[in-house]
Design an enzyme around this catalytic site. Structure first.
Site, PDB file in Angstrom:
ATOM      1  N   SER A 139       0.750  -1.166   0.191  1.00 37.95           N
ATOM      2  CA  SER A 139      -0.434  -0.218  -0.016  1.00 37.95           C
ATOM      3  C   SER A 139       0.730   1.537   0.399  1.00 37.95           C
ATOM      4  O   SER A 139       0.622   2.726  -0.761  1.00 37.95           O
ATOM      5  CB  SER A 139      -0.936   0.393   1.414  1.00 37.95           C
ATOM      6  OG  SER A 139       0.150  -0.452   2.535  1.00 37.95           O
ATOM      7  N   ASP A 196      -2.752   6.630  10.910  1.00 46.35           N
ATOM      8  CA  ASP A 196      -2.269   5.088  10.870  1.00 46.35           C
ATOM      9  C   ASP A 196      -1.085   4.771  12.099  1.00 46.35           C
ATOM     10  O   ASP A 196      -1.581   3.851  12.309  1.00 46.35           O
ATOM     11  CB  ASP A 196      -3.689   4.128  10.138  1.00 46.35           C
ATOM     12  CG  ASP A 196      -2.435   3.965   8.837  1.00 46.35           C
ATOM     13  OD1 ASP A 196      -1.676   4.765   8.880  1.00 46.35           O
ATOM     14  OD2 ASP A 196      -3.104   3.920   8.031  1.00 46.35           O
ATOM     15  N   HIS A 248       0.514   3.742   7.110  1.00 42.45           N
ATOM     16  CA  HIS A 248       0.819   4.557   5.315  1.00 42.45           C
ATOM     17  C   HIS A 248       1.597   5.825   5.878  1.00 42.45           C
ATOM     18  O   HIS A 248       1.585   7.552   6.322  1.00 42.45           O
ATOM     19  CB  HIS A 248      -0.112   4.064   5.235  1.00 42.45           C
ATOM     20  CG  HIS A 248      -1.157   3.121   5.274  1.00 42.45           C
ATOM     21  ND1 HIS A 248      -1.838   2.367   5.878  1.00 42.45           N
ATOM     22  CD2 HIS A 248      -0.445   2.145   4.183  1.00 42.45           C
ATOM     23  CE1 HIS A 248      -2.291   1.279   5.565  1.00 42.45           C
ATOM     24  NE2 HIS A 248      -1.548   1.079   4.625  1.00 42.45           N
TER      25      HIS A 248
END
Length: 189
Positions: free
Chosen positions: A10, A162, A165
């Site tokens: 990601s 978070d 990321h």
């Protein structure tokens, strides 16, 4: 035209965020005139997943260089990719791409308070050391993103809420590092 494939999870996936802000590959493309830059990132993936798609998503483009950024998910407590398997998988990735075309990137650190019960930096440091070991032993190129970020006064600014990321500021940081590495590789060749 030389081709760069950015292969990863990601932190590589998606060229733009939901607001249309460029992520990694458009920023690299802006800095590498004359290069075709392909995004081969898929959220949630581990090196195990990467091996299943490396031919179709990377090798079939006949890349000049490939960045390989996996490890954040491999190191997650719920993913069960041991250090030994991670090392084996990275070696297989390098073998399929060839060391001179491969830029191995260690996973970034996390903000542990936001990643409680998922990931911790002591474990991520071990995965980062494996990336460095594989790069050294195979002759691949290497970017130590883990250390580059940890050495900053406050690396949390390079991550979103978070704690995992990469943020917009983080993509600016990472794209500069990758671009500088590619330019140094070009100078040698």
């Amino acid at each position: 035209m030389p081709t760069l494939v950015c292969f990863g999870d990601s932190n590589t996936a998606d060229s733009y965020d939901a607001n249309g802000t460029p992520r990694l590959t458009p920023r690299i493309a802006d800095s590498l005139n004359g290069w075709k830059v392909i995004n081969a990132g898929i959220s949630g993936e581990t090196t195990r997943d990467a091996l299943a798609r490396i031919k179709k998503d990377v090798a079939d483009y006949y890349p000049s260089l490939v960045t390989v950024l996996f490890g954040s998910n491999d190191s997650a407590r719920n993913r069960d990719v041991s250090l030994e398997e991670y090392e084996k998988n990275l070696r297989l990735i390098v073998e399929q791409l060839s060391p001179e075309k491969t830029i191995l990137i260690s996973p970034p650190p996390v903000v542990e308070a936001a990643q409680i019960n998922n990931r911790d930096n002591a474990t991520l440091a071990k995965y980062a050391q494996i990336v460095q070991k594989v790069a050294r032993e195979t002759g691949s190129h290497f970017i130590d993103l883990f250390t580059e970020m940890k050495d900053l006064p406050d690396y949390s600014e390079l991550l979103v809420e978070d704690g995992l990321h990469i943020s917009e500021q983080g993509y600016v940081f990472l794209s500069h590092i990758i671009t500088a590495k590619i330019k140094s590789i070009q100078e040698v060749n």
